[in-house]
Motif scaffolding. Structure first.
Motif, PDB file in Angstrom:
ATOM      1  N   THR A  75       0.844  -1.189   0.000  1.00 19.89           N
ATOM      2  CA  THR A  75       0.000   0.000   0.000  1.00 19.89           C
ATOM      3  C   THR A  75       0.883   1.245   0.000  1.00 19.89           C
ATOM      4  OG1 THR A  75      -0.158   0.094   2.414  1.00 19.89           O
ATOM      5  CG2 THR A  75      -1.810  -1.210   1.266  1.00 19.89           C
ATOM      6  N   ARG A  76       0.353   2.303  -0.586  1.00 17.35           N
ATOM      7  CA  ARG A  76       1.082   3.576  -0.636  1.00 17.35           C
ATOM      8  C   ARG A  76       0.131   4.728  -0.305  1.00 17.35           C
ATOM      9  NH1 ARG A  76       6.113   2.998  -3.238  1.00 17.35           N
ATOM     10  NH2 ARG A  76       6.406   1.006  -4.354  1.00 17.35           N
ATOM     11  N   PRO A  77      -0.499   4.695   0.886  1.00 17.41           N
ATOM     12  CA  PRO A  77      -1.406   5.794   1.228  1.00 17.41           C
ATOM     13  C   PRO A  77      -0.644   7.091   1.463  1.00 17.41           C
ATOM     14  CG  PRO A  77      -1.063   4.379   3.129  1.00 17.41           C
ATOM     15  CD  PRO A  77      -0.398   3.701   1.962  1.00 17.41           C
ATOM     16  N   ASP A  78      -1.310   8.194   1.182  1.00 21.10           N
ATOM     17  CA  ASP A  78      -0.714   9.510   1.388  1.00 21.10           C
ATOM     18  C   ASP A  78      -0.890   9.888   2.857  1.00 21.10           C
ATOM     19  OD1 ASP A  78       0.337  12.024   1.193  1.00 21.10           O
ATOM     20  OD2 ASP A  78      -1.372  12.892   0.117  1.00 21.10           O
ATOM     21  N   CYS A  79       0.040   9.465   3.698  1.00 19.83           N
ATOM     22  CA  CYS A  79      -0.068   9.723   5.127  1.00 19.83           C
ATOM     23  C   CYS A  79       1.316   9.760   5.752  1.00 19.83           C
ATOM     24  CB  CYS A  79      -0.935   8.670   5.814  1.00 19.83           C
ATOM     25  SG  CYS A  79      -0.179   7.026   5.901  1.00 19.83           S
ATOM     26  N   ARG A  80       1.374  10.184   6.999  1.00 16.99           N
ATOM     27  CA  ARG A  80       2.612  10.162   7.752  1.00 16.99           C
ATOM     28  C   ARG A  80       2.936   8.724   8.130  1.00 16.99           C
ATOM     29  NH1 ARG A  80       5.464  14.392   7.106  1.00 16.99           N
ATOM     30  NH2 ARG A  80       6.417  14.238   9.176  1.00 16.99           N
ATOM     31  N   LEU A  81       4.206   8.457   8.318  1.00 16.52           N
ATOM     32  CA  LEU A  81       4.636   7.115   8.689  1.00 16.52           C
ATOM     33  C   LEU A  81       3.969   6.675   9.990  1.00 16.52           C
ATOM     34  CD1 LEU A  81       6.506   4.730   8.053  1.00 16.52           C
ATOM     35  CD2 LEU A  81       8.316   5.898   9.321  1.00 16.52           C
ATOM     36  N   ALA A  82       3.848   7.586  10.962  1.00 20.93           N
ATOM     37  CA  ALA A  82       3.240   7.239  12.246  1.00 20.93           C
ATOM     38  C   ALA A  82       1.775   6.839  12.089  1.00 20.93           C
ATOM     39  CB  ALA A  82       3.369   8.407  13.216  1.00 20.93           C
ATOM     40  N   GLU A  83       1.073   7.487  11.166  1.00 19.64           N
ATOM     41  CA  GLU A  83      -0.343   7.171  10.955  1.00 19.64           C
ATOM     42  C   GLU A  83      -0.537   5.818  10.304  1.00 19.64           C
ATOM     43  OE1 GLU A  83      -2.537  11.383  10.144  1.00 19.64           O
ATOM     44  OE2 GLU A  83      -1.199  10.648   8.572  1.00 19.64           O
ATOM     45  N   ALA A  84       0.430   5.375   9.536  1.00 20.51           N
ATOM     46  CA  ALA A  84       0.290   4.123   8.791  1.00 20.51           C
ATOM     47  C   ALA A  84       0.098   2.924   9.705  1.00 20.51           C
ATOM     48  CB  ALA A  84       1.510   3.914   7.898  1.00 20.51           C
ATOM     49  N   ALA A  85       0.554   3.014  10.956  1.00 17.65           N
ATOM     50  CA  ALA A  85       0.381   1.904  11.901  1.00 17.65           C
ATOM     51  C   ALA A  85      -1.089   1.594  12.148  1.00 17.65           C
ATOM     52  CB  ALA A  85       1.085   2.222  13.215  1.00 17.65           C
ATOM     53  N   GLN A  86      -1.956   2.572  11.910  1.00 17.32           N
ATOM     54  CA  GLN A  86      -3.393   2.345  12.099  1.00 17.32           C
ATOM     55  C   GLN A  86      -3.928   1.273  11.160  1.00 17.32           C
ATOM     56  OE1 GLN A  86      -5.085   6.245  11.551  1.00 17.32           O
ATOM     57  NE2 GLN A  86      -3.958   7.117  13.283  1.00 17.32           N
ATOM     58  N   LEU A  87      -3.215   1.018  10.061  1.00 15.57           N
ATOM     59  CA  LEU A  87      -3.680   0.020   9.109  1.00 15.57           C
ATOM     60  C   LEU A  87      -3.624  -1.400   9.670  1.00 15.57           C
ATOM     61  CD1 LEU A  87      -2.253   1.585   5.858  1.00 15.57           C
ATOM     62  CD2 LEU A  87      -4.645   1.050   6.294  1.00 15.57           C
ATOM     63  N   SER A  88      -2.887  -1.606  10.753  1.00 18.68           N
ATOM     64  CA  SER A  88      -2.919  -2.908  11.414  1.00 18.68           C
ATOM     65  C   SER A  88      -4.317  -3.177  11.979  1.00 18.68           C
ATOM     66  CB  SER A  88      -1.872  -2.969  12.525  1.00 18.68           C
ATOM     67  OG  SER A  88      -1.954  -4.195  13.221  1.00 18.68           O
ATOM     68  N   PHE A  89      -4.906  -2.180  12.628  1.00 17.11           N
ATOM     69  CA  PHE A  89      -6.245  -2.326  13.196  1.00 17.11           C
ATOM     70  C   PHE A  89      -7.298  -2.400  12.095  1.00 17.11           C
ATOM     71  CE2 PHE A  89      -3.559  -0.054  16.199  1.00 17.11           C
ATOM     72  CZ  PHE A  89      -3.716  -0.820  17.347  1.00 17.11           C
ATOM     73  N   ILE A  90      -7.119  -1.600  11.049  1.00 22.44           N
ATOM     74  CA  ILE A  90      -8.051  -1.635   9.927  1.00 22.44           C
ATOM     75  C   ILE A  90      -8.023  -3.003   9.252  1.00 22.44           C
ATOM     76  CG2 ILE A  90      -8.459  -0.661   7.626  1.00 22.44           C
ATOM     77  CD1 ILE A  90      -7.386   2.021   8.890  1.00 22.44           C
ATOM     78  N   SER A  91      -6.824  -3.570   9.114  1.00 19.52           N
ATOM     79  CA  SER A  91      -6.705  -4.905   8.521  1.00 19.52           C
ATOM     80  C   SER A  91      -7.366  -5.956   9.395  1.00 19.52           C
ATOM     81  CB  SER A  91      -5.229  -5.252   8.320  1.00 19.52           C
ATOM     82  OG  SER A  91      -4.609  -4.344   7.447  1.00 19.52           O
ATOM     83  N   ALA A  92      -7.189  -5.837  10.715  1.00 16.17           N
ATOM     84  CA  ALA A  92      -7.806  -6.802  11.633  1.00 16.17           C
ATOM     85  C   ALA A  92      -9.320  -6.769  11.518  1.00 16.17           C
ATOM     86  CB  ALA A  92      -7.375  -6.509  13.063  1.00 16.17           C
ATOM     87  N   VAL A  93      -9.891  -5.576  11.505  1.00 13.69           N
ATOM     88  CA  VAL A  93     -11.343  -5.446  11.403  1.00 13.69           C
ATOM     89  C   VAL A  93     -11.836  -5.962  10.058  1.00 13.69           C
ATOM     90  CG1 VAL A  93     -13.253  -3.805  11.365  1.00 13.69           C
ATOM     91  CG2 VAL A  93     -11.435  -3.565  13.065  1.00 13.69           C
ATOM     92  N   ALA A  94     -11.099  -5.662   8.989  1.00 13.95           N
ATOM     93  CA  ALA A  94     -11.484  -6.162   7.671  1.00 13.95           C
ATOM     94  C   ALA A  94     -11.442  -7.687   7.627  1.00 13.95           C
ATOM     95  CB  ALA A  94     -10.569  -5.581   6.596  1.00 13.95           C
ATOM     96  N   LEU A  95     -10.443  -8.277   8.291  1.00 13.00           N
ATOM     97  CA  LEU A  95     -10.370  -9.734   8.334  1.00 13.00           C
ATOM     98  C   LEU A  95     -11.526 -10.296   9.159  1.00 13.00           C
ATOM     99  CD1 LEU A  95      -8.908 -12.302   7.579  1.00 13.00           C
ATOM    100  CD2 LEU A  95      -7.424 -11.992   9.571  1.00 13.00           C
ATOM    101  N   GLY A  96     -11.854  -9.624  10.270  1.00 13.35           N
ATOM    102  CA  GLY A  96     -13.012 -10.053  11.043  1.00 13.35           C
ATOM    103  C   GLY A  96     -14.286  -9.977  10.224  1.00 13.35           C
TER     104      GLY A  96
END
Length: 261
Positions: A75-96
């Protein structure tokens, strides 16, 4: 090897994805990082039937058998590196969301901070984020690696593991079905994140958080302490209330729950 009942069916992903399908690779994350460094497009998805050198957080080996699901998404979202860690939670919810759409309702999906997905209270999936930032703190690329125990699971683990089939999911549900479902739900969740921020996915994660409001132990490289798990802050850090009533946030660490997790 346990056969994947969906292996002969063509995988159908939304147009936003670019599939790279491999029979064998050292690690889908390693392959994704190599391709990301060479300029692979956002949405490139590496899916392998077998991994010979898979790993999880802190380089721990990841065990998976035939019929399980291993993939990594560039993925290459337009965001700060620190914000990108949120994609771990987004991925978990999407998998759920994906598991809920293909598995019977008798499988309860919960989320264990920071990056595990549990099936009926036991680890069924893990998520690993690896990234490269620029000198200004921006994100060049992020690889989201996901392994899901569908047909098999390791037995010699610190936290009890399980698989979808062990928990009662029909053998007719295979890696293709789950990956297709994840791709749809992740696209919806990440679009919501880009448009509305982290809050909606944060709330979705907290609704099914493992151990919420319980006393937990946190182990950091130089410190170990306990506190009550109160939730996530606006960036995804663990929020704890300590014995003296003060609050503390933990951005990275190992957590241990009363149930042995």
């Amino acid at each position: 090897m346990i056969p994947d009942p969906s292996k002969d069916r063509a995988l159908k992903l939304p147009p936003a994805y670019r599939l790279v399908q491999l029979d064998e690779v050292d690690s889908t994350n390693s392959e994704a990082k190599r391709r990301a460094a060479q300029g692979a497009e956002d949405g490139t998805l590496i899916w392998a039937r077998r991994q010979t050198g898979a790993y999880g957080r802190q380089g721990q080996p990841w065990s998976g058998g035939g019929g399980d699901l291993f993939f990594s998404l560039i993925t290459r979202p337009d965001c700060r590196l620190a914000e990108a860690a949120q994609l771990s939670f987004i991925s978990a919810v999407a998998l759920g969301d994906a598991v809920g759409s293909v598995a019977p309702p008798l499988i309860e999906v919960t989320y264990k901070w920071p990056n595990d997905v549990l099936f009926n209270g036991r680890k069924g999936a893990g998520i690993l984020l690896e990234s490269k930032g620029d000198d200004a703190g921006g994100l060049e690329w992020l690889v989201i690696g996901i392994g899901v125990n569908i047909a098999s699971f390791p037995t010699e683990t610190r936290f009890p593991a399980t698989s979808l089939q062990f928990e009662g999911c029909p053998a007719s549900v295979g890696a293709v079905d789950l990956l297709e479902a994840f791709s749809r739900h992740f696209l919806s969740r990440v679009n919501s994140w880009l448009e509305d921020g982290f809050a909606p996915s944060r709330q979705a994660w907290l609704r099914h958080a493992h151990g919420l409001s319980e006393e937990i132990e946190v182990r950091l490289p130089q410190e170990t302490f306990t506190g009550r798990f109160e939730g996530l802050d606006s960036q995804g850090a663990l929020r704890l209330v300590l014995a003296n009533g003060s609050e503390r946030s933990v951005a990275a660490g190992e957590v241990y729950f009363p149930d042995g997790g």
